[in-house]
Design a protein around this motif. Structure first.
Motif: not given
Length: 911
Positions: A211, A286, A311, A426
């Motif tokens: 992130g 995301n 991620r 984050t």
């Protein structure tokens, strides 16, 4: 609440303090507006709503009044005040095209039913059933159920509360930040795969990384630079299945007339039927949830390019083009981003430039952290009169080091790209959804240095039961819990299972909290510096147990595996440098000291042994024997540092105490005598060294017998002393005898036999008997390559010895070729800073100079840490000085090959 004139007031509160409450029907019989306002305050205006269902009591009769009838006027006013339809009609007008709002109200037959007739349910049920049978009402209910089941939020609370009528608009990618710095290598990858590539296959291009590394910004920049490449751009928040469905539905309804009631399934049908001649692009942004299945949302139309940001490293498997793993920025890119955010320009003064470079290192060149640092500096800068007073990078670095956690938790108050989370915030989002075992492993890993954490360290420690290799000093009972926690976390069904740990690592990788790489068939883990800092910055009550567990892993690895120890040294150094580290235990200090000494960092090893010695001397729990063992290890470290006087002092004390406590013929006493003889030899005190070695040999012959391995070893040590004095015939006689015994008793490929052959070759070399020396050295090198492998330190040394023999015969080219491989292997196995590797480098440069290959000699010398010719300690069993190969003749020996040594014994060379 109660309704006046139909129910008694509701009483709330304790006796004597009760209060009566009645319904407020004046304008509040339909509380939908109040509900929306309160929900917005509780959940935030950006919270999406899947469904609001408003249930009416039936349409009222048409209101009319006879102006002459006062009672009729009063009744009318009462009905107007209690009316529910004003709010319903207003919302229905504003939200006519929004599925999230459903108003159910029987529109016929309920006009004459009065409030006091609520008990007559038959009439009410009949009218309600008729209403629900209407086609429009039935379809509306089906749509509502789909929204509820799929939890598809198509509209936000802010849109519900807006005064004007709502028109749902498809989402767009965030704008490019003013601090955006183009990263050339990732950008080239994108262009090559998405623009230049002529492939007719559908293009699926995942971008993964932790992130805040700039994944979404890179996508936004791509869309800005190629605005005409795609006829349709569909941007979707892929953080969850409902958010994907909601954004797809919004896009479908934004297509225009005829699509006002489209569902997300209609959007997928549209994507799969994109017209020929057009290119569309779908961005799934995301998609971080590792449990989210993206497959239902991936159109298969080759005319639709798909970009995914996440991620989750595992989404790279969806790629049909390339998987872009977005890591750290380059130093130049990172500096440019921080300068832009701070509104500074190059050149900077030397102090500022140095501080900026330190910041880049400590922030790990992470985009969001760099922008945060630069923005912070800009916001605290000021202009007084005509003078600009910047808040410097030096000031920020000082603040960062003292208040790192506070700074990393801060969020930007205004952000053009809507990314307003602090770095730690984050990371917290990922942490909250991690299983506990993943959190535990992450905390343990964060106690290591953030690069090149060998998974083999956990494997080796687990094989040893996470126990100390040698118990120099007793542990507290609480230490048992550290070992228990390690076993509970890393064992499966009571046994070490590497697949279990790898499964945890895969989960951590899915959140980009851990990176992995493979080298030489070994798996290594890496953490971003800020991930490490974030984990360490948690409260000390959380961090302390994990630090103890990490230290125990390092300690339990032992010090016998040279290749592993080279990898551990970095982590041992980092562990010992942590300010939060409480007084380390003696067992840890000793284990770390042996690894450090083996890697050639003799002074640091000595400091660790000295720390252990201080604790032993000041403790009442230390046994005398173990204190002598620690003292012996400290003395050996002094030998490696060339501190002969300090070593002699300690070894004399060890020998005297062992003679007094154990007796002169105890095995440990004899070893102490041999080690003191070694120090005398290192000092050039040949006669004293010889006297002790003779005494050791006689004792071992008498006690153990002439063919016991320790007796044969003692004979080899005495031969070494003879050779050092130039007494070649005496040395040769003993060494021939040793070699014959070891070949007969141990076999020709036993490590001790190979060692004896190498020592005899050294004696031949010293006498100028090159052919005899070469014959043995070739044999030794072949055996070591076959038994230990080409990268074992002893194999490398054997190759160096053979190269020296080639050089002594004037066969420089052969020597250069062999020595070049020695340098390459030495750098790989030992590391550039190891004294032995440095000696090999000096030797190769010397050979190149003798051959007139000056360019290669100069290139080789660039690998030297210091070009000053320095004596370094051999890998010999004796620890004696070994000058540079090509400068003078040398005594050449091998390390103690401690194969089969029990872990109950401390690492010490038997001489």
């Amino acid at each position: 609440m109660s309704l006046p004139s139909y129910f008694l007031p509701t009483k709330i509160g304790p006796p004597r303090r009760q209060q009566s409450f009645v319904g407020g029907v004046l304008g509040s019989n339909n509380p939908t507006r109040l509900l929306l306002d309160e929900a917005s305050k509780i959940y935030g205006k950006d919270r999406r709503v899947a469904q609001i269902i408003s249930l009416g009591c039936g349409l009222p009769r048409v209101l009319s009044v006879d102006s002459s009838d006062n009672e009729s006027v009063d009744k009318l006013l009462k009905e107007v005040a209690a009316d529910c339809e004003v709010v319903a009609n207003e919302l229905s007008t504003r939200l006519f095209n929004i599925d999230a709002y459903l108003r159910l109200n029987v529109n016929r037959g309920m006009e004459t039913i009065k409030m006091q007739e609520w008990h007559d349910l038959g009439t009410i049920e009949g009218h309600t059933a008729s209403h629900l049978a209407l086609t429009a009402v039935s379809e509306a209910l089906d749509s509502s159920l789909r929204c509820l089941v799929g939890r598809v939020g198509t509209v936000s609370l802010a849109q519900f509360n807006h005064i004007s009528s709502i028109k749902a608009l498809a989402k767009k990618a965030p704008p490019v930040s003013p601090y955006f710095v183009l990263r050339q290598k990732p950008w080239n990858t994108m262009i090559n795969n998405l623009v230049i590539s002529p492939s007719s296959r559908q293009k699926i291009f995942p971008i993964t990384g932790m992130g805040g590394c700039g994944k979404t910004q890179l996508v936004s920049y791509f869309l800005r630079e190629y605005p005409d490449s795609y006829a349709q751009t569909i941007y979707v928040d892929a953080s969850s299945s409902p958010s994907i469905k909601a954004d797809l539905q919004l896009w479908a309804r934004d297509l225009g007339t005829g699509h006002e009631r489209d569902e997300w399934e209609d959007a997928m049908r549209a994507l799969n039927s994109a017209p020929h001649g057009e290119q569309w692009i779908l961005i799934l942004d995301n998609a971080d949830d590792p449990d989210l299945n993206l497959t239902p949302f991936l159109p298969t139309n080759p005319r639709v390019t798909i970009m995914i940001t996440s991620r989750n490293h595992a989404l790279g498997n969806l790629s049909t083009t390339a998987h872009l793993e977005l890591g750290e920025m380059t130093t130049d890119e990172a500096l440019a981003a921080m300068l832009q955010a701070a509104r500074r320009q190059l050149p900077l003064c030397d102090e500022e430039m140095h501080s900026a470079q330190d910041l880049l290192k400590e922030l790990g060149c992470l985009a969001v952290a760099l922008v945060q640092a630069g923005t912070y500096c800009r916001q605290l800068s000021s202009t007084i009169g005509d003078v600009y007073w910047p808040y410097t990078f030096t000031q920020y670095l000082r603040t960062f080091r003292s208040h790192r956690a506070d700074l990393m938790n801060q969020a930007e108050p205004v952000s053009l790209d809507n990314y307003q989370r602090g770095v730690h915030t984050t990371l917290d989002l990922s942490y909250k959804v991690l299983p506990q075992e993943c959190r535990d492993v992450l905390h343990i890993l964060s106690q290591f240095h953030y690069v090149d954490i060998p998974l083999s360290a956990f494997t080796e420690a687990a094989k040893n039961g996470f126990a100390d290799p040698y118990n120099y000093y007793p542990r507290d009972d609480s230490h048992k819990m550290v070992i228990y926690k390690l076993k509970d976390l890393l064992y499966k069904d009571g046994e070490w299972n590497e697949l279990h740990l790898q499964g945890i690592i895969r989960k951590l990788r899915s959140f980009s909290l851990v990176m992995a790489s493979s080298m030489d068939n070994s798996l290594f883990l890496q953490l971003h510096p800020l991930v490490q800092a974030w984990s360490r910055d948690m409260s000390i009550m959380i961090s302390q147990p994990y630090r103890e567990m990490a230290i125990q892993v390092l300690t339990a690895c032992g010090s016998e595996i040279i290749k592993l120890n080279r990898l551990l040294f970095l982590h041992i150094t980092d562990m010992m440098n942590q300010e939060e580290l409480q007084s380390p235990h003696i067992n840890d200090l000793m284990a770390f000291g042996h690894v450090t000494q083996q890697q050639g960092h003799y002074r640091k090893a000595g400091e660790l042994f000295e720390g252990a010695m201080r604790i032993m001397k000041s403790s009442t729990q230390a046994t005398f024997i173990n204190t002598l063992t620690v003292m012996f290890c400290l003395a050996s470290s002094y030998d490696f540092q060339g501190l002969w006087t300090e070593s002699e002092k300690l070894k004399v004390e060890v020998l005297e105490q062992r003679r007094r406590i154990l007796g002169i013929e105890h095995p440990d006493t004899i070893i102490a005598a041999a080690n003191l003889a070694l120090t005398y030899h290192n000092q050039g005190r040949w006669s004293e060294s010889e006297k002790l070695f003779v005494e050791v040999l006689e004792q071992r012959r008498r006690i153990l017998g002439i063919e016991h391995p320790y007796t044969i070893l003692a004979a080899g040590n005495l031969a070494w002393t003879y050779r050092s004095q130039g007494r070649w015939s005496e040395s040769e006689k003993l060494e021939v005898e040793v070699l014959e015994q070891r070949r007969r008793i141990l076999g020709i490929e036993h490590p001790d036999t190979i060692l004896a052959a190498a020592n005899l070759a050294s004696t031949y070399y010293s006498q100028g008997r090159w052919s005899e020396s070469e014959k043995l050295e070739v044999e030794v090198l072949e055996q070591l390559r076959r038994i230990l492998g080409i990268e074992h330190p002893d194999t490398i040394l054997a190759a160096s010895n053979l190269a020296a023999t080639y050089g002594a015969q004037g066969r420089w080219e052969e020597g250069a070729a062999l020595l070049a491989s020695v340098v390459q292997a030495g750098l790989k196995v030992l590391g550039q800073h190891h004294p032995h590797a440095q000696a090999y480098i000096r030797d190769l440069a010397f050979v190149y100079e003798n051959l007139g290959r000056m360019k290669e000699a100069q290139e080789t010398r660039t690998l030297l840490i210091s070009d000053t010719p320095a004596q370094f300690t051999s890998l010999s069993q004796h620890g004696g000085p070994r000058p540079s190969v090509w400068k003078q003749r040398r005594a050449r020996f091998f390390a103690c090959l401690k194969l089969g040594r029990k872990r109950s014994a401390p690492p010490a060379c038997d001489v």
